[in-house]
Motif scaffolding. Sequence first.
Motif, PDB file in Angstrom:
ATOM      1  N   SER A  87       0.733  -1.219  -0.075  1.00 41.05           N
ATOM      2  CA  SER A  87      -0.075   0.043  -0.105  1.00 41.05           C
ATOM      3  C   SER A  87       0.808   1.358   0.029  1.00 41.05           C
ATOM      4  CB  SER A  87      -0.959   0.021   1.229  1.00 41.05           C
ATOM      5  OG  SER A  87      -1.415   1.187   1.777  1.00 41.05           O
ATOM      6  N   SER A  88       2.040   1.172   0.811  1.00 40.82           N
ATOM      7  CA  SER A  88       2.855   2.525   0.793  1.00 40.82           C
ATOM      8  C   SER A  88       3.706   2.534  -0.447  1.00 40.82           C
ATOM      9  CB  SER A  88       3.677   2.459   2.077  1.00 40.82           C
ATOM     10  OG  SER A  88       4.573   1.273   2.149  1.00 40.82           O
ATOM     11  N   TYR A  89       4.076   1.665  -1.117  1.00 36.49           N
ATOM     12  CA  TYR A  89       4.829   1.432  -2.628  1.00 36.49           C
ATOM     13  C   TYR A  89       3.697   2.259  -3.341  1.00 36.49           C
ATOM     14  CZ  TYR A  89       9.383  -0.208  -1.456  1.00 36.49           C
ATOM     15  OH  TYR A  89      10.684  -0.448  -0.863  1.00 36.49           O
ATOM     16  N   VAL A  90       2.685   1.589  -3.551  1.00 32.41           N
ATOM     17  CA  VAL A  90       1.636   2.165  -4.677  1.00 32.41           C
ATOM     18  C   VAL A  90       1.102   3.456  -4.503  1.00 32.41           C
ATOM     19  CG1 VAL A  90       1.435  -0.116  -6.049  1.00 32.41           C
ATOM     20  CG2 VAL A  90      -0.142   0.743  -3.959  1.00 32.41           C
ATOM     21  N   GLY A  91       1.107   3.960  -3.034  1.00 33.77           N
ATOM     22  CA  GLY A  91       0.409   4.801  -2.957  1.00 33.77           C
ATOM     23  C   GLY A  91      -1.200   4.856  -2.904  1.00 33.77           C
ATOM     24  N   ILE A  92      -1.578   3.848  -2.603  1.00 35.20           N
ATOM     25  CA  ILE A  92      -3.135   3.557  -2.409  1.00 35.20           C
ATOM     26  C   ILE A  92      -3.383   2.901  -1.118  1.00 35.20           C
ATOM     27  CG2 ILE A  92      -5.100   2.353  -3.610  1.00 35.20           C
ATOM     28  CD1 ILE A  92      -3.449   2.037  -6.055  1.00 35.20           C
ATOM     29  N   HIS A  93      -4.499   3.510  -0.645  1.00 35.29           N
ATOM     30  CA  HIS A  93      -4.890   3.226   0.831  1.00 35.29           C
ATOM     31  C   HIS A  93      -4.930   1.536   0.863  1.00 35.29           C
ATOM     32  CE1 HIS A  93      -7.199   2.782   4.448  1.00 35.29           C
ATOM     33  NE2 HIS A  93      -6.596   3.796   4.949  1.00 35.29           N
ATOM     34  N   ARG A  94      -4.770   0.976   1.966  1.00 29.96           N
ATOM     35  CA  ARG A  94      -4.749  -0.354   1.916  1.00 29.96           C
ATOM     36  C   ARG A  94      -5.912  -0.994   1.745  1.00 29.96           C
ATOM     37  NH1 ARG A  94      -2.407  -2.143   7.398  1.00 29.96           N
ATOM     38  NH2 ARG A  94      -3.388  -4.113   7.103  1.00 29.96           N
ATOM     39  N   PHE A  95      -7.067  -0.128   1.928  1.00 28.10           N
ATOM     40  CA  PHE A  95      -8.398  -0.746   2.019  1.00 28.10           C
ATOM     41  C   PHE A  95      -8.872  -0.967   0.350  1.00 28.10           C
ATOM     42  CE2 PHE A  95     -12.812   0.546   0.676  1.00 28.10           C
ATOM     43  CZ  PHE A  95     -13.569  -0.381   1.547  1.00 28.10           C
ATOM     44  N   PHE A  96      -8.368  -0.019  -0.289  1.00 25.30           N
ATOM     45  CA  PHE A  96      -8.389  -0.283  -1.923  1.00 25.30           C
ATOM     46  C   PHE A  96      -7.544  -1.383  -2.379  1.00 25.30           C
ATOM     47  CE2 PHE A  96     -10.030   4.023  -1.009  1.00 25.30           C
ATOM     48  CZ  PHE A  96     -11.247   3.991  -1.655  1.00 25.30           C
TER      49      PHE A  96
END
Lengths: 134, 331
Positions: A87-96
């Motif tokens: 999630s932190s690598y792609v910059g998308i919230h873990r929920f998504f």
Amino acid sequence: MKKEQVPQDNSGLAKKNIHELCYAVDESGNYTTVQSSGWEVKASALDESMQLIEERVEETKKEILAGNLSPIAYFMELHRMDLAILSSYVGIHRFFVKRHFNPKRFQKLSDKTLKKYADVFEISIEELKNFKPN
Amino acid sequence: MQIDFQHQQSAHCENGVISNLMNHNGVKVSEPLVFGIGAGLFFVYLPFLKVNFAPGFSYRPMPGFIFRRFAKQLGIKVIHKKFSSQAEAQSVLDEKLKQGIPVGLQVGVYNLTYFPDEYRFHFNAHNLVVFGKENENYLISDPVMETTTTLTEKELDKVRFAKGALAPKGHLYYLEKVPTQYDFETAIKKGIKKTCNDMLAPVPIVGINAMKWVAKNIKKWPKKIGVKKTNHYLGQLIRMQEEIGTGGGGFRFIYAAFLEESSRILNNPELKIRSEEMTKIGDEWRDFALNISRVYKNRSGQENVYEQLSEQLYSLAEREKEFFQKLKKNI
């Protein structure tokens, strides 16, 4: 640990010809440093951890074949990541990110989103989309 | 461009970077001395924080603490910088190198190409020094490696901007000003006191109490989470204790070396005796690791073996408690 007790076992370090530094006591009872090629005890702990990763990768492949998970889950395991790290690598919230594990939702992802994942995994969008576990 | 920088291998990356940077500034400080003054010996148990699918154990304080304490004790001025832009992170690094200043970096381990595969996991608090740049390649002094190595611009950029817990965000640091005189004696005493207080702290998650907590949990794990997971948790304990960087026995041997050196500097023979005791404690930790590895090799799964491991860890905790109480009185 005495100087001569510093283990010189075979390990992942030895394979790459790396030696690590250990602190040990010499003949006169003073501290000195000794290079070590590895210790079997550590090597087996590392093996265990590597095995766990492999098991998780294999498990994920099965889930993908069964249609329960998307390729993103496979590449995440392959890169030894968990949900928080990916999630932190792609910059998308873990929920998504978690939602993108769903094969149906994965099918509908835009190229823009797919590119984010593909870049992190260092593959092309095509490779990500068309991933088939064997 | 290459700075004349002496690379010396160390057991642990953080101590090693400090020791090498200090040497570069003309002050000889050994790795154990850095470790002891920075109060590097520690134990913490974070059962709720999962690292690599097992609870967090650590034999050292938070990354960066050793460095900060060491610098503070001796009055060394260190500049730290973090970046939001990768381009800026690189240009500041290049500029410092041009000025002839070796630069310390916090990096992620996963993309360090020169590490063996087994060591490449998402751990973001490794330290190394950059001491030059030649044709787009950075010259790297990684203290845990025997010799210096190189990384391309792209490779270095990747490890400086690794993501996840403790993300480095391009973190770089360098020594801005070093004093002309050092009061090692006071610094050593303060460092030892800090370690004693940490290890004897009256809270459950750090020091002796944390070891006892782990010891109690080892007994419970097989029933609660099954043998397989228990073994994985114990494997994590070994990895944290013995992995590249601790110098063996969860830093106990480095600490013993520090006490030996301190006994000379402070002219205090008691500390030499403490050093010998610490060596024996370190040996016991090694024995503990050996016993763990036997358990999961045999896959015996008898409850009894976990009881024994638990007792061994508990008695280690008792032994260290006695040790640090004595050490505190020696200072």
